[in-house]
Scaffold this motif. Structure first.
Motif, mmCIF file in Angstrom:
data_model
loop_
_atom_site.group_PDB
_atom_site.id
_atom_site.type_symbol
_atom_site.label_atom_id
_atom_site.label_comp_id
_atom_site.label_asym_id
_atom_site.label_seq_id
_atom_site.Cartn_x
_atom_site.Cartn_y
_atom_site.Cartn_z
ATOM 1 N N THR A 109 0.159 -0.989 -20.793
ATOM 2 C CA THR A 109 -1.156 -1.320 -21.359
ATOM 3 C C THR A 109 -1.062 -2.508 -22.316
ATOM 4 O OG1 THR A 109 -0.813 0.450 -22.996
ATOM 5 C CG2 THR A 109 -2.197 0.946 -21.093
ATOM 6 N N THR A 110 0.028 -2.595 -23.061
ATOM 7 C CA THR A 110 0.217 -3.752 -23.953
ATOM 8 C C THR A 110 0.281 -5.038 -23.142
ATOM 9 O OG1 THR A 110 1.423 -2.393 -25.557
ATOM 10 C CG2 THR A 110 1.719 -4.783 -25.697
ATOM 11 N N LEU A 111 1.031 -4.992 -22.046
ATOM 12 C CA LEU A 111 1.163 -6.179 -21.188
ATOM 13 C C LEU A 111 -0.168 -6.512 -20.517
ATOM 14 C CD1 LEU A 111 2.978 -8.346 -19.995
ATOM 15 C CD2 LEU A 111 3.691 -6.694 -18.229
ATOM 16 N N ALA A 112 -0.907 -5.506 -20.084
ATOM 17 C CA ALA A 112 -2.210 -5.745 -19.439
ATOM 18 C C ALA A 112 -3.163 -6.420 -20.402
ATOM 19 C CB ALA A 112 -2.796 -4.421 -18.948
ATOM 20 N N SER A 113 -3.184 -5.964 -21.647
ATOM 21 C CA SER A 113 -4.040 -6.586 -22.657
ATOM 22 C C SER A 113 -3.662 -8.037 -22.873
ATOM 23 C CB SER A 113 -3.928 -5.803 -23.968
ATOM 24 O OG SER A 113 -4.584 -6.478 -25.016
ATOM 25 N N PHE B 194 -17.298 -6.113 -21.459
ATOM 26 C CA PHE B 194 -16.547 -6.520 -20.269
ATOM 27 C C PHE B 194 -15.641 -5.363 -19.853
ATOM 28 C CE2 PHE B 194 -12.401 -7.895 -18.682
ATOM 29 C CZ PHE B 194 -12.775 -8.519 -17.501
ATOM 30 N N TYR B 195 -15.555 -5.139 -18.541
ATOM 31 C CA TYR B 195 -14.682 -4.068 -18.013
ATOM 32 C C TYR B 195 -14.063 -4.531 -16.697
ATOM 33 C CZ TYR B 195 -13.284 0.306 -15.737
ATOM 34 O OH TYR B 195 -12.572 1.291 -15.099
ATOM 35 N N ALA B 196 -12.772 -4.321 -16.552
ATOM 36 C CA ALA B 196 -12.095 -4.556 -15.281
ATOM 37 C C ALA B 196 -11.151 -3.385 -15.043
ATOM 38 C CB ALA B 196 -11.317 -5.871 -15.296
ATOM 39 N N GLY B 197 -11.414 -2.621 -13.977
ATOM 40 C CA GLY B 197 -10.603 -1.440 -13.694
ATOM 41 C C GLY B 197 -9.980 -1.491 -12.317
ATOM 42 N N ILE B 198 -8.651 -1.232 -12.257
ATOM 43 C CA ILE B 198 -7.934 -1.155 -10.987
ATOM 44 C C ILE B 198 -7.679 0.322 -10.700
ATOM 45 C CG2 ILE B 198 -5.911 -1.875 -9.671
ATOM 46 C CD1 ILE B 198 -7.597 -4.216 -10.680
ATOM 47 N N PRO B 199 -8.236 0.895 -9.631
ATOM 48 C CA PRO B 199 -8.017 2.315 -9.341
ATOM 49 C C PRO B 199 -6.528 2.634 -9.166
ATOM 50 C CG PRO B 199 -9.858 1.472 -8.054
ATOM 51 C CD PRO B 199 -9.197 0.273 -8.689
ATOM 52 N N LEU B 200 -6.137 3.762 -9.726
ATOM 53 C CA LEU B 200 -4.759 4.254 -9.577
ATOM 54 C C LEU B 200 -4.753 5.215 -8.394
ATOM 55 C CD1 LEU B 200 -4.034 4.965 -13.354
ATOM 56 C CD2 LEU B 200 -3.244 3.005 -11.995
ATOM 57 N N VAL B 201 -4.265 4.743 -7.257
ATOM 58 C CA VAL B 201 -4.333 5.492 -6.006
ATOM 59 C C VAL B 201 -2.956 6.040 -5.661
ATOM 60 C CG1 VAL B 201 -4.990 5.399 -3.570
ATOM 61 C CG2 VAL B 201 -6.201 3.977 -5.244
ATOM 62 N N ASP B 202 -2.867 7.374 -5.489
ATOM 63 C CA ASP B 202 -1.561 7.963 -5.182
ATOM 64 C C ASP B 202 -1.222 7.801 -3.708
ATOM 65 O OD1 ASP B 202 -2.936 9.869 -3.744
ATOM 66 O OD2 ASP B 202 -2.468 11.545 -5.062
ATOM 67 N N LYS B 203 -0.053 8.312 -3.313
ATOM 68 C CA LYS B 203 0.439 8.109 -1.944
ATOM 69 C C LYS B 203 -0.448 8.768 -0.893
ATOM 70 C CE LYS B 203 3.677 12.046 -1.971
ATOM 71 N NZ LYS B 203 3.080 12.683 -3.150
ATOM 72 N N GLY C 108 -7.553 7.708 -11.388
ATOM 73 C CA GLY C 108 -8.112 7.068 -12.571
ATOM 74 C C GLY C 108 -7.962 5.573 -12.416
ATOM 75 N N THR C 109 -7.815 4.866 -13.535
ATOM 76 C CA THR C 109 -7.678 3.406 -13.456
ATOM 77 C C THR C 109 -6.721 2.881 -14.517
ATOM 78 O OG1 THR C 109 -9.384 2.808 -15.064
ATOM 79 C CG2 THR C 109 -10.118 3.241 -12.800
ATOM 80 N N LEU C 110 -6.217 1.705 -14.250
ATOM 81 C CA LEU C 110 -5.670 0.849 -15.294
ATOM 82 C C LEU C 110 -6.774 -0.158 -15.575
ATOM 83 C CD1 LEU C 110 -3.437 -0.428 -17.086
ATOM 84 C CD2 LEU C 110 -2.745 -1.755 -15.079
ATOM 85 N N CYS C 111 -7.300 -0.148 -16.795
ATOM 86 C CA CYS C 111 -8.451 -1.010 -17.071
ATOM 87 C C CYS C 111 -8.246 -1.818 -18.352
ATOM 88 C CB CYS C 111 -9.739 -0.201 -17.172
ATOM 89 S SG CYS C 111 -9.747 1.016 -18.511
ATOM 90 N N LYS D 98 -5.323 -14.672 -10.459
ATOM 91 C CA LYS D 98 -3.950 -14.310 -10.849
ATOM 92 C C LYS D 98 -3.949 -13.130 -11.817
ATOM 93 C CE LYS D 98 -1.576 -18.743 -10.184
ATOM 94 N NZ LYS D 98 -0.782 -19.828 -10.846
ATOM 95 N N GLN D 99 -4.899 -13.095 -12.726
ATOM 96 C CA GLN D 99 -4.959 -11.975 -13.675
ATOM 97 C C GLN D 99 -5.274 -10.662 -12.958
ATOM 98 O OE1 GLN D 99 -7.847 -13.931 -16.270
ATOM 99 N NE2 GLN D 99 -6.403 -13.755 -17.997
ATOM 100 N N ILE D 100 -6.184 -10.718 -11.999
ATOM 101 C CA ILE D 100 -6.527 -9.509 -11.241
ATOM 102 C C ILE D 100 -5.319 -9.034 -10.432
ATOM 103 C CG2 ILE D 100 -7.969 -8.585 -9.374
ATOM 104 C CD1 ILE D 100 -10.207 -10.437 -10.377
ATOM 105 N N GLU D 101 -4.601 -9.962 -9.804
ATOM 106 C CA GLU D 101 -3.410 -9.593 -9.035
ATOM 107 C C GLU D 101 -2.336 -9.005 -9.941
ATOM 108 O OE1 GLU D 101 -2.984 -9.572 -5.645
ATOM 109 O OE2 GLU D 101 -5.159 -9.897 -5.783
ATOM 110 N N ALA D 102 -2.222 -9.556 -11.162
ATOM 111 C CA ALA D 102 -1.248 -9.019 -12.120
ATOM 112 C C ALA D 102 -1.615 -7.591 -12.512
ATOM 113 C CB ALA D 102 -1.183 -9.906 -13.355
ATOM 114 N N LEU D 103 -2.923 -7.332 -12.711
ATOM 115 C CA LEU D 103 -3.372 -5.970 -13.025
ATOM 116 C C LEU D 103 -3.061 -5.010 -11.876
ATOM 117 C CD1 LEU D 103 -6.852 -6.210 -14.807
ATOM 118 C CD2 LEU D 103 -4.697 -5.380 -15.755
#
Length: 405
Positions: free
Chosen positions: A38-42, A116-125, A131-134, A146-151
């Protein structure tokens, strides 16, 4: 006035919640590995807040949070509840005040926490969005490709951590079950030793008394039967004792290292084995002072030297012991001139209940417990053991144990 829209429930909601709860991660302690993400995402998105959010039945709970004090919010106002509706597509809301889904949402209106909100769904196998990483900001923003791909990459790391944590917890659970089972077996062995060895001793004593009382009334065949009962009782008694020794070997590992002279220890073992004149043992010439778990090492040598005597078909038994050491290990070698071990047994000789020879020097059958106990102790002492042999000529056991740190 336009009202906010509460997110619909996914069509697979029941299975999704089962998958989420199977992780056993809700309401657990914060962990460094997740907080680093989360620190890196921020940082990557230049956002005030970053969260690993898990969408539960009536709430969203944050496994990790950067830039936010609260640990959860109601699901009814959750942006992430909207994001999980399309598991394979990021939800990007550049200005929540202009999005009809979030008009009058308390998170948008009160203190303007989420504009502002950007959420990447956390999808299991299995394809369940847990949930999300947002990332969140209190002012409108846009993210680059590039930021979206990094997320997305960071979200993949979160899922991998979830699965790794689950495997570790499952492993800990299995280890706990195995420990309980081993404890039960150890207790069973103790009870067996206590409850069966005394009756066996009575059988042996009674056999001798009957032979003495009946005296000349017994013919040679009857005497053979009495002897068979006695030998079988001794064999069973030894078998029970060896089982007990195998399961109690764990307790030997708990003894602290101490300093002692190796040849003094070996002499103690020779005395315990009641060596006869037809036996020659060559002690190490170096006679080093060791610092190790003395009781565990004593048990290892007792079993190996005992086997060298029992499984020896020569008129004069010869056992030679060598030792050396390096910065990390003590190394030992025990060579005898006995029966040897068949090549097809060398790979399995340390397995529980595996025997190399059908009978020992006195015609008694082994039980395949002693060498398993030896290997178990050597492993616990941080070492390795191996065997080499030539049938009818000799057998050599080499093992190492780790020095105290």
């Amino acid at each position: 006035m336009t009202r906010m829209t509460e997110a619909a429930k996914p069509t697979n909601e029941k299975l999704r919640l089962e998958a989420l709860h199977s992780l056993n991660i809700l309401d657990t302690e914060f962990e460094k590995e997740f907080d680093e993400i989360t620190t890196l995402a921020s940082f990557l998105c230049d956002a005030e807040i970053a969260l690993i959010s898990l969408v539960d039945k009536d709430r969203q709970w944050f496994k990790s949070k950067y830039g936010l004090a609260i640990c959860e919010t109601p699901r009814a106002v959750s942006f992430c509840a909207h994001a999980i509706l399309d598991p394979y597509k990021p939800l990007i809301v550049e200005d929540a005040r202009k999005d009809p889904r979030f008009c009058n949402n308390p998170l948008t209106e009160v203190d303007k926490i989420v504009i502002f909100y950007a959420g990447i769904p956390l999808v299991d196998k299995d394809g369940f969005a847990l949930g999300t990483l947002c990332v969140i900001d209190s002012k409108p923003k846009k993210l680059s490709h590039k930021q979206i791909e990094a997320l997305k990459s960071l979200a993949n790391q979160v899922i991998m951590l979830f699965e790794l944590n689950k495997k570790n917890r499952d492993l800990e659970y299995m280890q706990s079950k195995l420990k309980k089972r081993n404890d039960s077996l150890r207790e069973f062995a103790r009870v067996i030793s206590h409850d069966l060895k005394m009756p066996l001793a009575n059988v042996i004593t009674s056999t001798d008394l009957l032979k003495l009382k009946l005296g000349d009334k017994l013919d040679s065949e009857s005497l053979e039967y009495f002897e068979y009962i006695k030998i079988s009782s001794f064999s069973m008694s030894n078998y029970i004792g060896d089982i007990l020794e195998h399961y109690e070997s764990e307790s030997l590992i708990n003894h602290k290292p101490e300093k002692f002279v190796l040849n003094d220890l070996l002499q103690e073992i020779v005395s315990l084995l009641s060596i006869k004149p037809d036996f020659t043992i060559n002690f190490p010439k170096e006679n080093p002072i060791l610092e190790s778990n003395k009781l565990a090492l004593k048990q290892i040598f007792f079993n190996l030297i005992g086997n060298s005597i029992k499984y020896n078909d020569k008129e004069q038994i010869i056992v030679s012991i060598e030792t050396k050491e390096d910065d990390i290990f003590y190394h030992f070698k025990i060579t005898d001139n006995g029966m040897g071990i068949p090549n097809n047994k060398l790979e399995v000789i340390f397995d529980l209940f595996t025997i190399a020879n059908h009978t020992d020097r006195n015609g008694n059958k082994g039980n395949g417990i002693g060498l398993s106990t030896v290997k178990k102790l050597v492993k616990k002492l941080g070492g390795e053991i191996k065997v080499s042999s030539q049938e009818k000529i000799q057998t050599t056991f080499e093992f190492s144990i780790q020095k105290p740190n």
